[in-house]
Design an enzyme around this catalytic site. Structure first.
Site, PDB file in Angstrom:
ATOM      1  CE  LYS A  22      -4.905  -8.953  -3.958  1.00 18.01           C
ATOM      2  NZ  LYS A  22      -5.677  -8.686  -2.796  1.00 18.01           N
ATOM      3  CE  LYS A  31      -4.551  -0.482  -0.054  1.00 14.33           C
ATOM      4  NZ  LYS A  31      -4.790  -1.703  -0.692  1.00 14.33           N
ATOM      5  CE  LYS A  80     -13.718  -5.036  -2.995  1.00 13.37           C
ATOM      6  NZ  LYS A  80     -13.591  -5.043  -1.552  1.00 13.37           N
TER       7      LYS A  80
HETATM    8  P1  TYM Z   1     -10.778  -7.248   1.047  1.00 17.04           P
HETATM    9  O1  TYM Z   1     -11.902  -6.289   1.230  1.00 17.04           O
HETATM   10  O2  TYM Z   1      -9.621  -6.841   0.216  1.00 17.04           O
HETATM   11  O3  TYM Z   1     -11.327  -8.599   0.433  1.00 17.04           O
HETATM   12  C1  TYM Z   1     -12.412  -9.272   1.027  1.00 17.04           C
HETATM   13  C2  TYM Z   1     -12.210 -10.769   0.975  1.00 17.04           C
HETATM   14  O4  TYM Z   1     -12.042 -11.203  -0.363  1.00 17.04           O
HETATM   15  C3  TYM Z   1     -10.837 -11.940  -0.471  1.00 17.04           C
HETATM   16  N1  TYM Z   1     -10.227 -11.674  -1.783  1.00 17.04           N
HETATM   17  C4  TYM Z   1      -9.775 -12.641  -2.598  1.00 17.04           C
HETATM   18  N2  TYM Z   1      -9.751 -13.977  -2.457  1.00 17.04           N
HETATM   19  C5  TYM Z   1      -9.252 -14.693  -3.477  1.00 17.04           C
HETATM   20  N3  TYM Z   1      -8.765 -14.137  -4.616  1.00 17.04           N
HETATM   21  C6  TYM Z   1      -8.765 -12.800  -4.795  1.00 17.04           C
HETATM   22  N4  TYM Z   1      -8.311 -12.268  -5.928  1.00 17.04           N
HETATM   23  C7  TYM Z   1      -9.277 -11.982  -3.751  1.00 17.04           C
HETATM   24  N5  TYM Z   1      -9.433 -10.650  -3.578  1.00 17.04           N
HETATM   25  C8  TYM Z   1     -10.007 -10.483  -2.369  1.00 17.04           C
HETATM   26  C9  TYM Z   1      -9.944 -11.449   0.645  1.00 17.04           C
HETATM   27  O5  TYM Z   1      -8.981 -12.408   0.977  1.00 17.04           O
HETATM   28  C10 TYM Z   1     -10.954 -11.217   1.737  1.00 17.04           C
HETATM   29  O6  TYM Z   1     -11.225 -12.408   2.407  1.00 17.04           O
HETATM   30  N6  TYM Z   1      -8.428  -6.951   5.390  1.00 17.04           N
HETATM   31  C11 TYM Z   1      -9.597  -7.509   4.738  1.00 17.04           C
HETATM   32  C12 TYM Z   1     -10.911  -7.100   5.366  1.00 17.04           C
HETATM   33  C13 TYM Z   1     -10.977  -7.380   6.824  1.00 17.04           C
HETATM   34  C14 TYM Z   1     -11.112  -8.662   7.444  1.00 17.04           C
HETATM   35  C15 TYM Z   1     -11.135  -8.400   8.838  1.00 17.04           C
HETATM   36  C16 TYM Z   1     -11.210  -9.957   6.959  1.00 17.04           C
HETATM   37  C17 TYM Z   1     -10.929  -6.454   7.805  1.00 17.04           C
HETATM   38  N7  TYM Z   1     -11.013  -7.060   9.039  1.00 17.04           N
HETATM   39  C18 TYM Z   1     -11.275  -9.455   9.765  1.00 17.04           C
HETATM   40  C19 TYM Z   1     -11.349 -10.994   7.893  1.00 17.04           C
HETATM   41  C20 TYM Z   1     -11.376 -10.733   9.281  1.00 17.04           C
HETATM   42  C21 TYM Z   1      -9.582  -7.007   3.305  1.00 17.04           C
HETATM   43  O7  TYM Z   1      -9.068  -5.964   2.995  1.00 17.04           O
HETATM   44  O8  TYM Z   1     -10.296  -7.764   2.450  1.00 17.04           O
END
Ligand code: TYM
Length: 329
Positions: free
Chosen positions: A194, A111, A197
């Site tokens: 991967k 980031k 967004k």
């Molecule tokens: P975020 O918002 O980037 O993504 C949400 C979830 O989607 C999964 N993900 C993917 N899995 C497989 N392939 C991909 N290309 C891909 N892109 C996204 C992420 O692994 C995630 O599970 N830090 C987290 C949000 C969060 C969270 C938490 C998750 C905040 N607190 C507590 C679990 C527990 C995040 O930014 O996910």
């Protein structure tokens, strides 16, 4: 019954990576465990959204959660910012999180590279708030994609450190979870990495079929294999990974055999892939359109979740304050 916590940042529409990495597991887990699924709106402030974007994105992700099949009667679905106890637990956990380990986190380094003009302290302490999200409900299982593995490792470290510090087995040490063999990484269509967004390489649950078709047909390929059974280059492997999650096994095997026999026609593969993605997303898309205009329903779901999540969070925070040594006179 075991407890599950997971969340998604409201920084845009949900894409296939979010679905197959996380949401697909939520749908099954909500039937088997005590589940808390939230919208990580505090976390999304690290990218400085405008107030309008913030609210609009939260509403969209809530509608998409429900359209994908999350059941507010079975799981607790809530907004992170509705539970200020999470912010307080973050403050407390921050005292035992060290600068060096936070600076070494891959997601922080990524980031910082992506937004050099905005390397805020929230980015640095991101894994601490994530630990607070998970520990506030004493989760044992956390369904996430492969990209969250390191953040989960930090949660485990912070939980263990708290327990040792206060000589108290208060927190369970949570495990990342996927029903398959390992955590999932869904690739983008741009030939590497991967689906994300902010990477402009995603296919969204709410995307219209024409646009999906266009994106898939434009995906990077090569001139095809010249040796039978040769290893697939990254871009081709990615198309097969997508085929593997949205198409039938027969379809996957058909194109895989063609590839191995050097008879693959990428145009046919992409046409089939686009069709299967559209068949998968179209019903979800319809429900998203329907639910996102129903503000009364969304409000009801959010209020219900807030109440249940608050009850659980308040209990934890009270106990943590006692363990740490805050006493009232
Ligand atoms: P975020 O918002 O980037 O993504 C949400 C979830 O989607 C999964 N993900 C993917 N899995 C497989 N392939 C991909 N290309 C891909 N892109 C996204 C992420 O692994 C995630 O599970 N830090 C987290 C949000 C969060 C969270 C938490 C998750 C905040 N607190 C507590 C679990 C527990 C995040 O930014 O996910």
């Amino acid at each position: 019954m075991e407890t599950v916590v997971s969340g998604i940042r409201p920084t845009g529409n949900l894409h296939l990576g979010n679905y197959f990495g996380a949401v697909k597991n939520f749908l099954r887990m909500q039937k088997e465990f005590n589940c808390f699924f939230f919208i990580a709106d505090y976390h999304s402030l690290t990218t400085h959204p405008t107030p309008e974007d913030l609210h609009g994105n939260v509403k969209q992700v809530l509608a998409e959660y429900l359209a994908a099949g999350l059941d507010p009667e079975a799981a607790t679905i809530y907004l992170q910012s509705d539970i200020p106890e999470i912010a307080e637990l973050t403050v407390l956990m921050n005292m035992n999180a060290y600068l060096g380990e936070l600076e070494r986190t891959t997601s922080f380094k990524d980031k910082a590279r992506q937004q050099p003009e905005n390397v805020n302290a929230g980015l640095l302490t991101y894994p601490v708030m994530m630990a607070a999200d998970i520990l506030i409900h004493h989760a044992q299982k956390v369904p996430v994609g492969k990209d969250q593995e390191q953040n989960l490792e930090m949660t485990r470290k912070f939980a263990g450190r708290f327990n040792r510090m206060y000589n108290n087995e208060y927190f369970d040490i949570p495990q990342p979870f996927n029903y398959g063999e390992s955590l999932v990484k869904i690739p983008g269509l741009d030939g590497s990495g991967k689906m994300g967004k902010s990477d402009n390489n995603g296919i969204y649950l709410a995307e219209d079929p024409k646009s999906i078709q266009k994106k898939v047909m434009r995906a990077v390929t090569d001139s095809g294999p010249t040796e039978p059974n040769s290893e697939k280059p990254e871009a081709i492997k990615n198309l097969f990974t997508l085929l593997d999650v949205v198409s039938t096994k027969d379809t996957y095997d058909y194109f895989n055999d063609k590839y191995n026999a050097c008879e693959i026609r990428y145009g046919d593969l992409k046409k089939q892939l686009a069709e299967d993605i559209i068949n998968f997303t179209a019903p979800i898309r319809e429900r998203i359109l329907d639910i996102s205009s129903n503000t009364d329903y969304l409000r009801k779901v959010a209020n219900m979740g807030k109440e249940k999540a608050h009850e659980s969070a308040a209990k934890t925070l009270k106990e943590v304050r006692e363990i740490i040594g805050f006493r009232s006179f």
